[in-house]
Design a protein around this motif. Structure first.
Motif, short mmCIF file in Angstrom:
data_model
loop_
_atom_site.label_atom_id
_atom_site.label_comp_id
_atom_site.label_asym_id
_atom_site.label_seq_id
_atom_site.Cartn_x
_atom_site.Cartn_y
_atom_site.Cartn_z
N GLN A 35 2.30 5.84 -33.13
CA GLN A 35 3.72 5.68 -33.44
C GLN A 35 4.17 6.94 -34.16
OE1 GLN A 35 4.83 1.96 -35.17
NE2 GLN A 35 6.99 2.43 -35.25
N VAL A 36 5.19 7.59 -33.62
CA VAL A 36 5.58 8.90 -34.12
C VAL A 36 7.09 8.99 -34.22
CG1 VAL A 36 5.50 9.84 -31.77
CG2 VAL A 36 5.37 11.40 -33.72
N SER A 37 7.55 9.68 -35.24
CA SER A 37 8.98 9.94 -35.40
C SER A 37 9.28 11.36 -34.95
CB SER A 37 9.39 9.75 -36.86
OG SER A 37 10.76 10.04 -37.04
N HIS A 38 10.29 11.51 -34.10
CA HIS A 38 10.67 12.82 -33.57
C HIS A 38 12.17 12.99 -33.76
CE1 HIS A 38 10.47 16.36 -30.97
NE2 HIS A 38 11.49 15.88 -30.29
N HIS A 39 12.55 13.91 -34.64
CA HIS A 39 13.97 14.13 -34.95
C HIS A 39 14.66 12.83 -35.35
CE1 HIS A 39 13.42 18.18 -33.77
NE2 HIS A 39 13.49 17.99 -32.47
N GLY A 40 13.96 12.02 -36.15
CA GLY A 40 14.55 10.79 -36.66
C GLY A 40 14.52 9.63 -35.69
N VAL A 41 13.92 9.80 -34.52
CA VAL A 41 13.83 8.73 -33.53
C VAL A 41 12.37 8.29 -33.42
CG1 VAL A 41 14.21 8.06 -31.13
CG2 VAL A 41 15.79 9.66 -32.26
N ASN A 42 12.14 6.98 -33.38
CA ASN A 42 10.79 6.45 -33.29
C ASN A 42 10.33 6.33 -31.84
OD1 ASN A 42 10.34 6.10 -36.10
ND2 ASN A 42 11.54 4.22 -36.06
N TYR A 43 9.08 6.72 -31.60
CA TYR A 43 8.47 6.65 -30.27
C TYR A 43 7.09 6.02 -30.38
CZ TYR A 43 11.90 10.07 -28.53
OH TYR A 43 13.06 10.71 -28.17
N PHE A 44 6.65 5.43 -29.27
CA PHE A 44 5.24 5.10 -29.09
C PHE A 44 4.68 6.05 -28.05
CE2 PHE A 44 7.09 0.97 -30.37
CZ PHE A 44 6.36 0.78 -31.53
N ALA A 45 3.54 6.65 -28.36
CA ALA A 45 2.89 7.59 -27.45
C ALA A 45 1.57 7.00 -27.00
CB ALA A 45 2.66 8.93 -28.14
N ALA A 46 1.44 6.76 -25.69
CA ALA A 46 0.17 6.30 -25.10
C ALA A 46 -0.49 7.50 -24.46
CB ALA A 46 0.43 5.21 -24.07
N VAL A 47 -1.70 7.86 -24.91
CA VAL A 47 -2.38 9.04 -24.41
C VAL A 47 -3.73 8.65 -23.82
CG1 VAL A 47 -1.23 10.56 -26.06
CG2 VAL A 47 -3.42 9.58 -26.66
N TYR A 48 -4.09 9.32 -22.73
CA TYR A 48 -5.36 9.02 -22.04
C TYR A 48 -5.95 10.33 -21.53
CZ TYR A 48 -8.64 6.80 -18.77
OH TYR A 48 -9.77 6.38 -18.10
N LEU A 49 -7.20 10.56 -21.87
CA LEU A 49 -7.91 11.76 -21.41
C LEU A 49 -9.19 11.32 -20.72
CD1 LEU A 49 -7.78 14.99 -21.72
CD2 LEU A 49 -9.56 14.65 -23.44
N VAL A 50 -9.48 11.93 -19.56
CA VAL A 50 -10.68 11.54 -18.83
C VAL A 50 -11.25 12.75 -18.11
CG1 VAL A 50 -9.45 10.92 -16.70
CG2 VAL A 50 -11.63 9.78 -17.26
N GLN A 51 -12.57 12.76 -17.95
CA GLN A 51 -13.24 13.80 -17.17
C GLN A 51 -13.87 13.16 -15.94
OE1 GLN A 51 -15.55 17.33 -18.86
NE2 GLN A 51 -17.22 16.00 -18.22
N ARG A 52 -13.64 13.79 -14.80
CA ARG A 52 -14.17 13.26 -13.55
C ARG A 52 -15.58 13.80 -13.29
NH1 ARG A 52 -9.56 12.98 -8.98
NH2 ARG A 52 -10.97 11.28 -8.37
N GLY A 53 -16.22 13.28 -12.27
CA GLY A 53 -17.56 13.71 -11.94
C GLY A 53 -17.63 15.18 -11.56
N ASN A 54 -16.52 15.74 -11.06
CA ASN A 54 -16.48 17.17 -10.71
C ASN A 54 -16.12 18.05 -11.90
OD1 ASN A 54 -13.76 16.64 -11.06
ND2 ASN A 54 -13.21 16.92 -8.91
N LYS A 55 -16.10 17.48 -13.10
CA LYS A 55 -15.84 18.17 -14.37
C LYS A 55 -14.37 18.46 -14.62
CE LYS A 55 -20.23 18.27 -15.32
NZ LYS A 55 -20.79 17.37 -16.34
N ARG A 56 -13.51 18.09 -13.71
CA ARG A 56 -12.09 18.28 -13.95
C ARG A 56 -11.60 17.28 -15.00
NH1 ARG A 56 -9.13 19.62 -8.12
NH2 ARG A 56 -10.34 21.53 -7.69
N VAL A 57 -10.69 17.76 -15.85
CA VAL A 57 -10.18 16.94 -16.95
C VAL A 57 -8.71 16.66 -16.73
CG1 VAL A 57 -9.79 16.86 -19.45
CG2 VAL A 57 -11.88 17.91 -18.55
#
Length: 305
Positions: A151-173
């Protein structure tokens, strides 16, 4: 290739035909002014999607397979405006350094971490890719996936940020970021017990959330406080110190008196939620400690002895 708009991916997990996506893209349009969320501006952009009116399925728990379906331990629909982007992350970043950059970005914004999981604890990467985000490229190795909600405030506005990071078998991220601006700007969620425990036992202290202060009096959201009580009970033999702070106008004696009342109220609430009273001491420092947030007239911090 035109991506399936995120506004419909949150409801229907798979992408439709390119023609239908193109038509629906007119509906989604570019009505949302995207916040400063481009964490990897120099990397290959795979998809972007915007939706000014969505019931977004915000996932606040790991995915578990129940009766053949992947179900989140905790999730909720949030009405709001959504801006999403999928990025392939390459040099100079590695999987680990990319994640560190994400953590730094939200730490610099003083964002509040609500939920976090990694590896097998998140569930199936296939489920995250296809059922949650609707982006094929996000299907990677279960052991190399990380998901968070901030949960983050940006210029006085509240946001929810959903983040996902994954690495594949070919090493690409691959990295996914969904920024959701809720229509109800007062909406907030308690951090998970695991997030609270991780922060508390690492830093030996934590500021208690779910508190508001009206005319010098404290108001406690009992449901918000439950996760704190559970986290404190993970180590039931450790003593805790509940410290009240108060920054309301007035002399030092009045500030200290209010701060002590704040701390005592939090103690009472924690005891009612199952934390043993003998483990809890209360202290008050009034306004002697620096005020980290100029908008907060008071706060309560719990210290680990």
């Amino acid at each position: 290739m035109t991506p399936w708009p995120t506004c419909f991916r949150a409801i229907l997990p798979s992408r439709a035909t390119a023609l239908l996506a193109l038509c629906l893209g007119v509906v989604c349009g570019n009505a949302i002014a995207q916040p400063e969320d481009d964490i990897f501006p120099d990397q290959r952009l795979i998809y972007t999607a915007k939706n000014p009116d969505i019931a977004y399925r915000l996932t606040l728990g790991a995915l578990n397979k129940i009766n053949g379906e992947w179900v989140a331990e905790r999730e909720t629909l949030v009405d709001g405006q959504l801006s999403g982007r999928t990025v392939e992350v390459g040099r100079p970043y590695t999987y680990d350094s990319a994640w560190l950059k994400v953590q730094k970005r939200f730490a610099d914004r003083q964002a509040v971490l609500i939920f976090s999981c990694e590896g097998m604890a998140c569930g199936s990467s296939n489920a995250w890719a296809n059922e949650r985000f609707g982006v094929d490229q996000l299907y990677g190795l279960d052991l190399t996936q990380r998901y968070q909600v901030w949960q983050v405030s940006h210029h006085g506005v509240n946001y929810f940020a959903a983040v996902y990071l994954v690495q594949r078998g070919n090493k690409r991220v691959y990295f996914q970021l969904d920024m959701l601006r809720p229509n109800d700007q007062s909406l907030s969620f308690a951090p998970s017990e695991a997030v609270i425990a991780s922060t508390f036992y690492r830093d030996k202290q934590i500021e208690v959330g779910g508190l508001s202060f009206e005319q010098g009096n404290i108001v406690i959201d009992r449901n918000y406080l439950k996760a704190y009580a559970s986290a404190f009970n993970r180590r039931p033999f450790h003593s805790l110190v509940i410290v009240g702070h108060d920054y309301h106008p007035g002399d030092g004696a009045a500030q200290e008196q209010r701060a002590l009342a704040h701390a005592q109220a939090v103690k009472t609430a924690l005891v009612n939620l199952g934390v043993q009273a003998r483990r809890l001491d209360v202290k008050a420092v009034g306004a002697m400690a620096p005020q980290p947030n100029s908008s907060a007239p008071a706060r309560v911090v719990v210290l680990l002895k």
